[in-house]
Design a protein around this motif. Structure first.
Motif, PDB file in Angstrom:
ATOM      1  N   ALA A  54       0.828  -1.208   0.000  1.00 37.24           N
ATOM      2  CA  ALA A  54       0.000   0.000   0.000  1.00 37.24           C
ATOM      3  C   ALA A  54       0.860   1.255   0.000  1.00 37.24           C
ATOM      4  N   ALA A  55       1.956   1.238   0.754  1.00 29.11           N
ATOM      5  CA  ALA A  55       2.834   2.404   0.802  1.00 29.11           C
ATOM      6  C   ALA A  55       3.551   2.608  -0.529  1.00 29.11           C
ATOM      7  N   ALA A  56       4.053   1.522  -1.123  1.00 28.71           N
ATOM      8  CA  ALA A  56       4.717   1.633  -2.427  1.00 28.71           C
ATOM      9  C   ALA A  56       3.764   2.186  -3.473  1.00 28.71           C
ATOM     10  N   ASN A  57       2.525   1.740  -3.417  1.00 26.83           N
ATOM     11  CA  ASN A  57       1.509   2.226  -4.341  1.00 26.83           C
ATOM     12  C   ASN A  57       1.276   3.729  -4.171  1.00 26.83           C
ATOM     13  N   SER A  58       1.202   4.200  -2.927  1.00 28.01           N
ATOM     14  CA  SER A  58       0.969   5.612  -2.665  1.00 28.01           C
ATOM     15  C   SER A  58       2.161   6.465  -3.084  1.00 28.01           C
ATOM     16  N   LEU A  59       3.366   6.001  -2.825  1.00 30.72           N
ATOM     17  CA  LEU A  59       4.569   6.746  -3.190  1.00 30.72           C
ATOM     18  C   LEU A  59       4.738   6.844  -4.706  1.00 30.72           C
ATOM     19  N   SER A  60       4.163   5.889  -5.428  1.00 33.00           N
ATOM     20  CA  SER A  60       4.367   5.795  -6.871  1.00 33.00           C
ATOM     21  C   SER A  60       3.892   7.034  -7.619  1.00 33.00           C
TER      22      SER A  60
END
Length: 320
Positions: A54-60
């Motif tokens: 979820a964090a990687a997705n948001s940072l993307s």
């Protein structure tokens, strides 16, 4: 959004009206801030891994715009009356690990009681005007590079139905948890003309947005798409999300499918992705260099998947 008021501020360079991945506000002539928000329910059983994805997705979204993430705020829905708070602690720990890997900090957040778990981040990044990339700068003659394999929607759907081999899920989860940091830096190094990240609207939807924003036609070669190991078999077995159908319906008026298009590849372009790769438009003289730099950064399945053409009667062409 049609009925919402429009904000008349000359420093709001990118707002909610377009197809961009993040909002952009000018603080100074040499400093822009980028802001984005995303969250969703769990795709995997492991709380820590879910937090990472979820964090990687948001940072993307920040990486897609050429920015550098600086701060993040946790956004949480959690049924604390039904589940132990240790589960939430693991989710937040996974998210924190990815934020730290990005060189950013978590400055706080907000939690509400909900009937199901939801987690994500509101992320603020920075960029100079020279570093900023939108999905609206693709130029005819450019080639298109995709930096992560497709198929996460098929894999996670099969997992929910208990039909996904463990190794296939592990490979997909590793891809979803990987930051797009290296790919974004590679795009900057080759002076890419445009980029966007591939998430819920699938490759077709986000490529269509790039085509419309850039006033060009995007041509995707369905035989050159990188695909997660095992995803094609799961797709053929019918493990489709509802979004596969809605994503295709959304771009139907904008697209043309040529007879040479690969049927399996067509399945992949409409599949909704979670924390997918970047689609980068770059001068053809530097496309191979971009692929090499992306692979060196860890995005080992990066590939040239198409090209940008002059605007025609459609925004998207799928060929083979």
């Amino acid at each position: 959004m049609r009925g919402l008021p429009k904000f008349d501020d000359p420093d709001l360079l990118v707002g909610a009206e377009g197809f961009s991945d993040a909002g952009v506000y000018r603080l100074r002539d040499d400093l822009l801030i980028l802001q984005s928000l995303d969250f969703f329910p769990p795709l995997v059983d492991d709380p820590y891994l879910f937090g990472q994805i979820a964090a990687a997705n948001s940072l993307s979204d920040i990486y897609a715009m050429g920015g550098t993430p600086k701060t993040a705020l946790n956004i949480v829905g959690f049924p604390d009356d039904k589940l132990d708070l240790s589960i939430l602690s693991r989710i937040l720990a996974g998210g924190a690990e990815r934020v730290m890997a990005a060189g950013a900090v978590i400055a706080g957040g907000h939690t509400v009681r909900d009937t199901e778990i939801k987690y994500g981040l509101s992320v603020t990044g920075v960029a100079t005007p020279e570093e900023l990339r939108t999905n609206g700068g693709a130029r005819p003659g450019d080639q298109l590079v995709l930096t992560k394999p497709l198929g996460t929607g098929f894999v996670t759907t099969a997992f929910k139905m208990k039909r996904c081999p463990e190794g296939v899920l592990e490979t997909a989860a590793a891809s979803m948890a990987m930051l797009n940091q290296g790919a974004s830096q590679a795009a900057r190094s080759v002076e890419a003309s445009a980029s966007t990240d591939i998430t819920g609207f699938g490759l077709a939807g986000h490529a269509g947005e790039m085509a419309q924003s850039s006033d060009v036609t995007v041509v995707i070669d369905t035989t050159r798409l990188p695909v997660l190991a095992g995803a094609a078999e799961l797709a053929a077995a019918g493990n489709h999300t509802r979004a596969s159908k809605t994503n295709r319906s959304a771009v139907e008026p904008l697209m043309r499918i040529e007879e040479s298009a690969d049927p399996s590849g067509l399945e992949m372009v409409f599949d909704a992705q979670t924390s997918g790769g970047l689609l980068i438009s770059v001068d053809p003289s530097r496309s191979e260099e971009l692929v090499m730099r992306c692979c060196e950064s860890g995005a080992e399945q990066s590939a040239i998947v198409g090209e940008v053409a002059e605007k025609s009667d459609v925004s998207l062409v799928f060929t083979g």
